[in-house]
Design an enzyme around this catalytic site. Sequence first.
Site, PDB file in Angstrom:
ATOM      1  N   HIS A 311     -23.463 -30.950 -26.885  1.00 46.73           N
ATOM      2  CA  HIS A 311     -24.272 -30.872 -25.671  1.00 46.73           C
ATOM      3  C   HIS A 311     -24.072 -32.155 -24.880  1.00 46.73           C
ATOM      4  CE1 HIS A 311     -27.669 -30.368 -23.000  1.00 46.73           C
ATOM      5  NE2 HIS A 311     -27.616 -29.091 -23.327  1.00 46.73           N
ATOM      6  N   ASP A 369     -27.519 -22.260 -27.803  1.00 48.59           N
ATOM      7  CA  ASP A 369     -26.792 -20.990 -27.839  1.00 48.59           C
ATOM      8  C   ASP A 369     -26.313 -20.598 -29.222  1.00 48.59           C
ATOM      9  OD1 ASP A 369     -26.948 -20.317 -25.150  1.00 48.59           O
ATOM     10  OD2 ASP A 369     -25.424 -21.790 -24.659  1.00 48.59           O
TER      11      ASP A 369
HETATM   12  N1  ACO Z   1     -16.128 -28.341 -30.976  1.00 53.13           N
HETATM   13  C1  ACO Z   1     -15.223 -29.299 -31.283  1.00 53.13           C
HETATM   14  N2  ACO Z   1     -15.147 -30.493 -30.663  1.00 53.13           N
HETATM   15  C2  ACO Z   1     -16.014 -30.716 -29.657  1.00 53.13           C
HETATM   16  C3  ACO Z   1     -16.997 -29.771 -29.285  1.00 53.13           C
HETATM   17  C4  ACO Z   1     -17.041 -28.547 -29.985  1.00 53.13           C
HETATM   18  N3  ACO Z   1     -17.934 -27.606 -29.670  1.00 53.13           N
HETATM   19  N4  ACO Z   1     -17.733 -30.260 -28.265  1.00 53.13           N
HETATM   20  C5  ACO Z   1     -17.239 -31.476 -28.008  1.00 53.13           C
HETATM   21  N5  ACO Z   1     -16.201 -31.774 -28.856  1.00 53.13           N
HETATM   22  C6  ACO Z   1     -15.441 -33.023 -28.933  1.00 53.13           C
HETATM   23  C7  ACO Z   1     -14.464 -33.151 -27.760  1.00 53.13           C
HETATM   24  O1  ACO Z   1     -13.200 -32.607 -28.081  1.00 53.13           O
HETATM   25  C8  ACO Z   1     -14.425 -34.654 -27.590  1.00 53.13           C
HETATM   26  O2  ACO Z   1     -13.620 -35.177 -28.628  1.00 53.13           O
HETATM   27  P1  ACO Z   1     -12.718 -36.525 -28.355  1.00 53.13           P
HETATM   28  O3  ACO Z   1     -13.720 -37.608 -28.081  1.00 53.13           O
HETATM   29  O4  ACO Z   1     -11.957 -36.699 -29.631  1.00 53.13           O
HETATM   30  O5  ACO Z   1     -11.848 -36.212 -27.179  1.00 53.13           O
HETATM   31  C9  ACO Z   1     -15.858 -35.094 -27.869  1.00 53.13           C
HETATM   32  O6  ACO Z   1     -16.394 -34.085 -28.762  1.00 53.13           O
HETATM   33  C10 ACO Z   1     -16.747 -35.167 -26.623  1.00 53.13           C
HETATM   34  O7  ACO Z   1     -16.696 -33.905 -25.960  1.00 53.13           O
HETATM   35  P2  ACO Z   1     -16.822 -33.707 -24.381  1.00 53.13           P
HETATM   36  O8  ACO Z   1     -16.179 -32.426 -23.984  1.00 53.13           O
HETATM   37  O9  ACO Z   1     -16.354 -34.957 -23.685  1.00 53.13           O
HETATM   38  O10 ACO Z   1     -18.393 -33.613 -24.212  1.00 53.13           O
HETATM   39  P3  ACO Z   1     -19.139 -33.071 -22.921  1.00 53.13           P
HETATM   40  O11 ACO Z   1     -20.472 -33.721 -22.918  1.00 53.13           O
HETATM   41  O12 ACO Z   1     -18.299 -33.238 -21.693  1.00 53.13           O
HETATM   42  O13 ACO Z   1     -19.261 -31.486 -23.155  1.00 53.13           O
HETATM   43  C11 ACO Z   1     -20.019 -29.406 -23.985  1.00 53.13           C
HETATM   44  C12 ACO Z   1     -20.396 -30.863 -23.658  1.00 53.13           C
HETATM   45  C13 ACO Z   1     -19.343 -28.753 -22.741  1.00 53.13           C
HETATM   46  C14 ACO Z   1     -21.300 -28.619 -24.257  1.00 53.13           C
HETATM   47  C15 ACO Z   1     -19.072 -29.379 -25.205  1.00 53.13           C
HETATM   48  O14 ACO Z   1     -19.714 -29.948 -26.329  1.00 53.13           O
HETATM   49  C16 ACO Z   1     -18.564 -27.961 -25.526  1.00 53.13           C
HETATM   50  O15 ACO Z   1     -17.563 -27.529 -24.950  1.00 53.13           O
HETATM   51  N6  ACO Z   1     -19.289 -27.229 -26.443  1.00 53.13           N
HETATM   52  C17 ACO Z   1     -18.911 -25.867 -26.751  1.00 53.13           C
HETATM   53  C18 ACO Z   1     -19.418 -24.920 -25.663  1.00 53.13           C
HETATM   54  C19 ACO Z   1     -20.935 -24.744 -25.722  1.00 53.13           C
HETATM   55  O16 ACO Z   1     -21.519 -24.536 -26.778  1.00 53.13           O
HETATM   56  N7  ACO Z   1     -21.575 -24.778 -24.526  1.00 53.13           N
HETATM   57  C20 ACO Z   1     -23.041 -24.570 -24.413  1.00 53.13           C
HETATM   58  C21 ACO Z   1     -23.756 -25.852 -24.090  1.00 53.13           C
HETATM   59  S1  ACO Z   1     -25.495 -25.634 -24.015  1.00 53.13           S
HETATM   60  C22 ACO Z   1     -25.800 -24.910 -22.527  1.00 53.13           C
HETATM   61  O17 ACO Z   1     -25.099 -25.053 -21.562  1.00 53.13           O
HETATM   62  C23 ACO Z   1     -26.968 -24.133 -22.433  1.00 53.13           C
END
Ligand code: ACO
Length: 435
Positions: A311, A369
């Site tokens: 998140h 979610d």
């Molecule tokens: N699975 C694996 N790795 C992940 C995940 C995940 N679900 N989420 C983040 N990471 C990793 C990224 O690859 C990144 O790794 P790195 O530092 O080695 O490059 C690090 O964690 C940081 O991730 P970001 O994408 O920079 O985090 P951001 O805050 O931009 O994104 C997000 C948040 C979009 C929710 C992300 O965690 C994600 O894509 N999750 C999966 C989709 C999801 O569940 N969305 C619902 C969110 S809740 C809502 O909107 C109601």
Amino acid sequence: MLMDCISNEKAELTLDGKTYLLPIVVGTMGEKAIDIRSLRAETGYITIDSGYMNTGSCSSQITFLDGEKGILNYRGYAIDDLADNCSFVEVAYLLLHGSLPTREDLRKFSVLLNCYSLIHEDMVHFFDHFPPNAAPMTILSSMVNSLSTFYPEMNENPLEDIDNMSARLISKVRTIAAFSYRKSLGAPLVMPRHDYSYCANFLNMMFDSPVNPYVVDDDVVAALNKLLILHADHEQNCSTSTVRLVGSARVNLYASISAGINALWGPLHGGANQAVIEMLEKIHTSGDDFKKYIDKAKDRNDPFRLVGFGHRVYKSHDPRARIIKEACDQVLGALGISNDPLLAIAKELEAVALKDEYFIERNLYPNVDFYSGIIYRALGIPQNMFTVMFALGRLPGWISHWTEMWGDPNWRIGRPRQIYVGPKSREFVKIDDRK
Ligand code: ACO
């Protein structure tokens, strides 16, 4: 009235040898912001912040969340208390009005919701002209946008009529959502009933049949109330910021909310609840090898992400996920679903991920979610309606933010800047001379 609380402290910024003092704004829960509103005018510099990770776009009295501590409050009330004790309609009233309703307030609000529950017959015909497999989120956003053609009331001050506009939207979106499902089945539409509560009414419109009357189940109604409450607001997330940004151009409420519905649709935002179930089903059909998916999620060369994890704001836990996980066990128990394989996989995935260095280092925890889709599935809600359910829940939050934005003395049309990195000026070449 929204007022920024300016601290006596100032931030000091030195640029090109000159020092500037920038005001510091402090929120009621102690969070601090550097006020850069005069920065460009005074210094010629802007700030750059892709994804707005550090940018406060407004002050707000609606929702407080502390991502480090995993706290979420609506109008000062803890989400746990609201989820345990209130109906969704009570929470909608709280978000819209700023205070919990008395019994009389709630009665009047419910009367208003009932009074707006039908949609114009001409709108009902719209459903006939979408392709049979149209995604329900597209139908929802199109129908909400078209509400502005049926209700073009946008007085000089729309806040004067906001109670009617809010009730109309909250009530009609429920009807539109249920009708879009019925149309996708080719089933007859079921009209809303004044003798049912908000959630019971929705379930009845979804599942009643002329040959098999739907029996409202209190456990199912309670679960739906809880899910909608947990989704009702989440401060400046992607869809809410979209509602505010579109509304900042003084666009009407319906068009602004329609834009928010489209933003919510994305798989990185509200679309994740559907994507979680698809992922769990894939793991199940491929032999329950969830460890393979954990490895895929950790592999930098693999675009796969563990959906329902991570998140932007929560970095210790998502308080909504904890409540939903508990509710999941309760609802499935009450419905007599003793061994849902997808719930079992979800729990295994969570247990493994929470002990894995990759997820620990990056503060990746289950989000709202991760378990909500399992409950929706148990309630009989089809997968392509999951994100519509999220929209139904988020509606009071979007309306509250739109309303707050309209009354904000600091309101400005939203218009970020950029740093241009394209070509410097080029000499124009006529079309026949181009190579
Ligand atoms: N699975 C694996 N790795 C992940 C995940 C995940 N679900 N989420 C983040 N990471 C990793 C990224 O690859 C990144 O790794 P790195 O530092 O080695 O490059 C690090 O964690 C940081 O991730 P970001 O994408 O920079 O985090 P951001 O805050 O931009 O994104 C997000 C948040 C979009 C929710 C992300 O965690 C994600 O894509 N999750 C999966 C989709 C999801 O569940 N969305 C619902 C969110 S809740 C809502 O909107 C109601």
